[in-house]
Design a protein around this motif. Structure first.
Motif, PDB file in Angstrom:
ATOM      1  N   VAL A 181       0.846  -1.187   0.000  1.00 46.68           N
ATOM      2  CA  VAL A 181       0.000   0.000   0.000  1.00 46.68           C
ATOM      3  C   VAL A 181       0.885   1.242   0.000  1.00 46.68           C
ATOM      4  O   VAL A 181       1.775   1.369   0.836  1.00 46.68           O
ATOM      5  N   LEU A 182       0.623   2.138  -0.945  1.00 49.44           N
ATOM      6  CA  LEU A 182       1.297   3.438  -0.963  1.00 49.44           C
ATOM      7  C   LEU A 182       0.419   4.456  -0.255  1.00 49.44           C
ATOM      8  O   LEU A 182      -0.806   4.462  -0.441  1.00 49.44           O
ATOM      9  N   CYS A 183       1.058   5.304   0.534  1.00 45.62           N
ATOM     10  CA  CYS A 183       0.347   6.304   1.322  1.00 45.62           C
ATOM     11  C   CYS A 183       0.876   7.695   1.017  1.00 45.62           C
ATOM     12  O   CYS A 183       2.029   7.853   0.626  1.00 45.62           O
ATOM     13  N   ASP A 184       0.037   8.684   1.237  1.00 49.54           N
ATOM     14  CA  ASP A 184       0.493  10.057   1.128  1.00 49.54           C
ATOM     15  C   ASP A 184       1.476  10.354   2.253  1.00 49.54           C
ATOM     16  O   ASP A 184       1.361   9.794   3.352  1.00 49.54           O
ATOM     17  N   GLN A 185       2.417  11.231   1.990  1.00 44.05           N
ATOM     18  CA  GLN A 185       3.421  11.595   2.986  1.00 44.05           C
ATOM     19  C   GLN A 185       2.751  12.102   4.264  1.00 44.05           C
ATOM     20  O   GLN A 185       1.836  12.921   4.216  1.00 44.05           O
ATOM     21  N   ASP A 186       3.219  11.597   5.390  1.00 36.82           N
ATOM     22  CA  ASP A 186       2.795  12.009   6.732  1.00 36.82           C
ATOM     23  C   ASP A 186       1.333  11.710   7.040  1.00 36.82           C
ATOM     24  O   ASP A 186       0.786  12.248   8.001  1.00 36.82           O
ATOM     25  N   ASP A 187       0.692  10.838   6.275  1.00 33.60           N
ATOM     26  CA  ASP A 187      -0.705  10.478   6.527  1.00 33.60           C
ATOM     27  C   ASP A 187      -0.740   9.217   7.400  1.00 33.60           C
ATOM     28  O   ASP A 187      -0.767   8.099   6.892  1.00 33.60           O
ATOM     29  N   ASP A 188      -0.737   9.424   8.705  1.00 31.99           N
ATOM     30  CA  ASP A 188      -0.683   8.281   9.624  1.00 31.99           C
ATOM     31  C   ASP A 188      -1.967   7.454   9.569  1.00 31.99           C
ATOM     32  O   ASP A 188      -1.921   6.234   9.754  1.00 31.99           O
ATOM     33  N   GLU A 189      -3.110   8.074   9.266  1.00 30.50           N
ATOM     34  CA  GLU A 189      -4.359   7.315   9.133  1.00 30.50           C
ATOM     35  C   GLU A 189      -4.273   6.340   7.968  1.00 30.50           C
ATOM     36  O   GLU A 189      -4.641   5.169   8.093  1.00 30.50           O
ATOM     37  N   GLN A 190      -3.810   6.824   6.847  1.00 28.29           N
ATOM     38  CA  GLN A 190      -3.684   5.989   5.655  1.00 28.29           C
ATOM     39  C   GLN A 190      -2.677   4.870   5.892  1.00 28.29           C
ATOM     40  O   GLN A 190      -2.917   3.712   5.519  1.00 28.29           O
ATOM     41  N   MET A 191      -1.562   5.199   6.527  1.00 26.11           N
ATOM     42  CA  MET A 191      -0.549   4.194   6.823  1.00 26.11           C
ATOM     43  C   MET A 191      -1.113   3.134   7.767  1.00 26.11           C
ATOM     44  O   MET A 191      -0.908   1.930   7.563  1.00 26.11           O
ATOM     45  N   ALA A 192      -1.856   3.557   8.761  1.00 26.45           N
ATOM     46  CA  ALA A 192      -2.461   2.610   9.706  1.00 26.45           C
ATOM     47  C   ALA A 192      -3.439   1.681   8.996  1.00 26.45           C
ATOM     48  O   ALA A 192      -3.440   0.464   9.253  1.00 26.45           O
ATOM     49  N   ARG A 193      -4.254   2.228   8.110  1.00 30.66           N
ATOM     50  CA  ARG A 193      -5.204   1.383   7.363  1.00 30.66           C
ATOM     51  C   ARG A 193      -4.463   0.340   6.531  1.00 30.66           C
ATOM     52  O   ARG A 193      -4.873  -0.826   6.475  1.00 30.66           O
ATOM     53  N   GLY A 194      -3.377   0.758   5.882  1.00 29.61           N
ATOM     54  CA  GLY A 194      -2.606  -0.187   5.076  1.00 29.61           C
ATOM     55  C   GLY A 194      -1.989  -1.293   5.919  1.00 29.61           C
ATOM     56  O   GLY A 194      -2.084  -2.481   5.570  1.00 29.61           O
ATOM     57  N   ILE A 195      -1.372  -0.911   7.014  1.00 33.14           N
ATOM     58  CA  ILE A 195      -0.747  -1.901   7.903  1.00 33.14           C
ATOM     59  C   ILE A 195      -1.795  -2.857   8.452  1.00 33.14           C
ATOM     60  O   ILE A 195      -1.627  -4.082   8.431  1.00 33.14           O
ATOM     61  N   THR A 196      -2.899  -2.295   8.935  1.00 33.22           N
ATOM     62  CA  THR A 196      -3.956  -3.116   9.526  1.00 33.22           C
ATOM     63  C   THR A 196      -4.535  -4.090   8.509  1.00 33.22           C
ATOM     64  O   THR A 196      -4.746  -5.271   8.817  1.00 33.22           O
ATOM     65  N   SER A 197      -4.770  -3.625   7.291  1.00 35.81           N
ATOM     66  CA  SER A 197      -5.364  -4.509   6.275  1.00 35.81           C
ATOM     67  C   SER A 197      -4.459  -5.708   6.006  1.00 35.81           C
ATOM     68  O   SER A 197      -4.961  -6.824   5.816  1.00 35.81           O
ATOM     69  N   ILE A 198      -3.178  -5.499   6.003  1.00 32.13           N
ATOM     70  CA  ILE A 198      -2.240  -6.596   5.752  1.00 32.13           C
ATOM     71  C   ILE A 198      -2.157  -7.532   6.952  1.00 32.13           C
ATOM     72  O   ILE A 198      -2.097  -8.756   6.794  1.00 32.13           O
ATOM     73  N   ILE A 199      -2.194  -6.977   8.144  1.00 33.69           N
ATOM     74  CA  ILE A 199      -2.126  -7.813   9.345  1.00 33.69           C
ATOM     75  C   ILE A 199      -3.344  -8.719   9.453  1.00 33.69           C
ATOM     76  O   ILE A 199      -3.217  -9.907   9.763  1.00 33.69           O
ATOM     77  N   ILE A 200      -4.533  -8.185   9.190  1.00 33.95           N
ATOM     78  CA  ILE A 200      -5.756  -8.957   9.452  1.00 33.95           C
ATOM     79  C   ILE A 200      -6.191  -9.853   8.296  1.00 33.95           C
ATOM     80  O   ILE A 200      -6.999 -10.756   8.498  1.00 33.95           O
ATOM     81  N   ASP A 201      -5.646  -9.643   7.103  1.00 30.97           N
ATOM     82  CA  ASP A 201      -6.072 -10.421   5.936  1.00 30.97           C
ATOM     83  C   ASP A 201      -4.925 -11.308   5.450  1.00 30.97           C
ATOM     84  O   ASP A 201      -4.054 -10.876   4.704  1.00 30.97           O
ATOM     85  N   SER A 202      -4.942 -12.561   5.848  1.00 31.13           N
ATOM     86  CA  SER A 202      -3.834 -13.463   5.528  1.00 31.13           C
ATOM     87  C   SER A 202      -3.712 -13.711   4.024  1.00 31.13           C
ATOM     88  O   SER A 202      -2.601 -13.883   3.511  1.00 31.13           O
ATOM     89  N   LYS A 203      -4.821 -13.737   3.287  1.00 37.60           N
ATOM     90  CA  LYS A 203      -4.749 -13.936   1.830  1.00 37.60           C
ATOM     91  C   LYS A 203      -4.087 -12.739   1.150  1.00 37.60           C
ATOM     92  O   LYS A 203      -3.260 -12.904   0.254  1.00 37.60           O
ATOM     93  N   LEU A 204      -4.450 -11.546   1.585  1.00 41.99           N
ATOM     94  CA  LEU A 204      -3.847 -10.331   1.039  1.00 41.99           C
ATOM     95  C   LEU A 204      -2.357 -10.294   1.368  1.00 41.99           C
ATOM     96  O   LEU A 204      -1.532  -9.980   0.517  1.00 41.99           O
ATOM     97  N   ARG A 205      -2.035 -10.643   2.609  1.00 44.10           N
ATOM     98  CA  ARG A 205      -0.636 -10.662   3.042  1.00 44.10           C
ATOM     99  C   ARG A 205       0.173 -11.626   2.182  1.00 44.10           C
ATOM    100  O   ARG A 205       1.269 -11.307   1.719  1.00 44.10           O
ATOM    101  N   LYS A 206      -0.366 -12.798   1.911  1.00 47.12           N
ATOM    102  CA  LYS A 206       0.334 -13.796   1.088  1.00 47.12           C
ATOM    103  C   LYS A 206       0.508 -13.290  -0.346  1.00 47.12           C
ATOM    104  O   LYS A 206       1.580 -13.409  -0.937  1.00 47.12           O
TER     105      LYS A 206
END
Length: 169
Positions: free
Chosen positions: A113-138
């Motif tokens: 996931v690419l995020c806008d510079q300094d957008d911690d909300e966007q970065m958090a959404r990207g990190i969370t989506s990868i952590i919780i979705d094992s198929k996406l992570r794979k």
């Protein structure tokens, strides 16, 4: 861990990640902003969910890349981002800032996931989506390996030789 790397944004993002997951943040390295980052983690109440390793050996760094779930790069000041490439070569999905070399390495929706510079909300959404979705992570992990392969020295040399052949004709 210098201020130009914007790791304070990652700390802010991780506060948000902890609202939806039971994650742990591993921050590798040292630098001029380390004390501020430690303080930010303590003051925000996430100290127990963060490990600051300080400097590590190259061997330990390889092992640390293998134990993670997602590699996050909040720095807009990456000319090549060898750290990101190393993580990708270890099969890590990536969440990164859409700046410099990172947009070549982290291909949004392909290996991360690419995020806008300094957008911690966007970065958090990207990190969370990868952590919780094992198929996406794979899926992202496999794509990271494939993209990292294109940066292998043998592949790169072949590309240069092909360019030289075209120019010489």
């Amino acid at each position: 861990l210098d201020a130009e790397k914007h790791l304070s944004v990652l700390i802010k993002a991780f506060i948000r990640v902890l609202q939806d997951t039971e994650a742990h943040l591993l921050v590798v390295g040292d630098g001029t902003d380390a004390a501020n980052l430690h303080q930010q983690a303590k003051e925000s109440g996430i100290w127990d969910n963060v490990t600051f390793t300080g400097r590590v050996s190259d061997e330990d760094l390889l092992e640390l890349h293998r134990v993670g779930t997602v590699f996050a790069m909040p720095s807009p000041a990456e000319l090549q981002s060898i750290a990101t490439l190393e993580a990708m070569a270890s099969g890590q999905p990536v969440v990164a800032v859409d700046a410099g070399a990172l947009k070549e390495l982290c291909q949004d929706g392909i290996n991360g996931v690419l995020c806008d510079q300094d957008d911690d909300e966007q970065m958090a959404r990207g990190i969370t989506s990868i952590i919780i979705d094992s198929k996406l992570r794979k899926k992202y992990a496999e794509a990271s390996l494939a993209i990292a392969d294109t940066h292998d020295i043998n592949h790169t040399l072949d590309e240069f030789l092909a360019i030289y052949d075209q120019v010489m004709q």
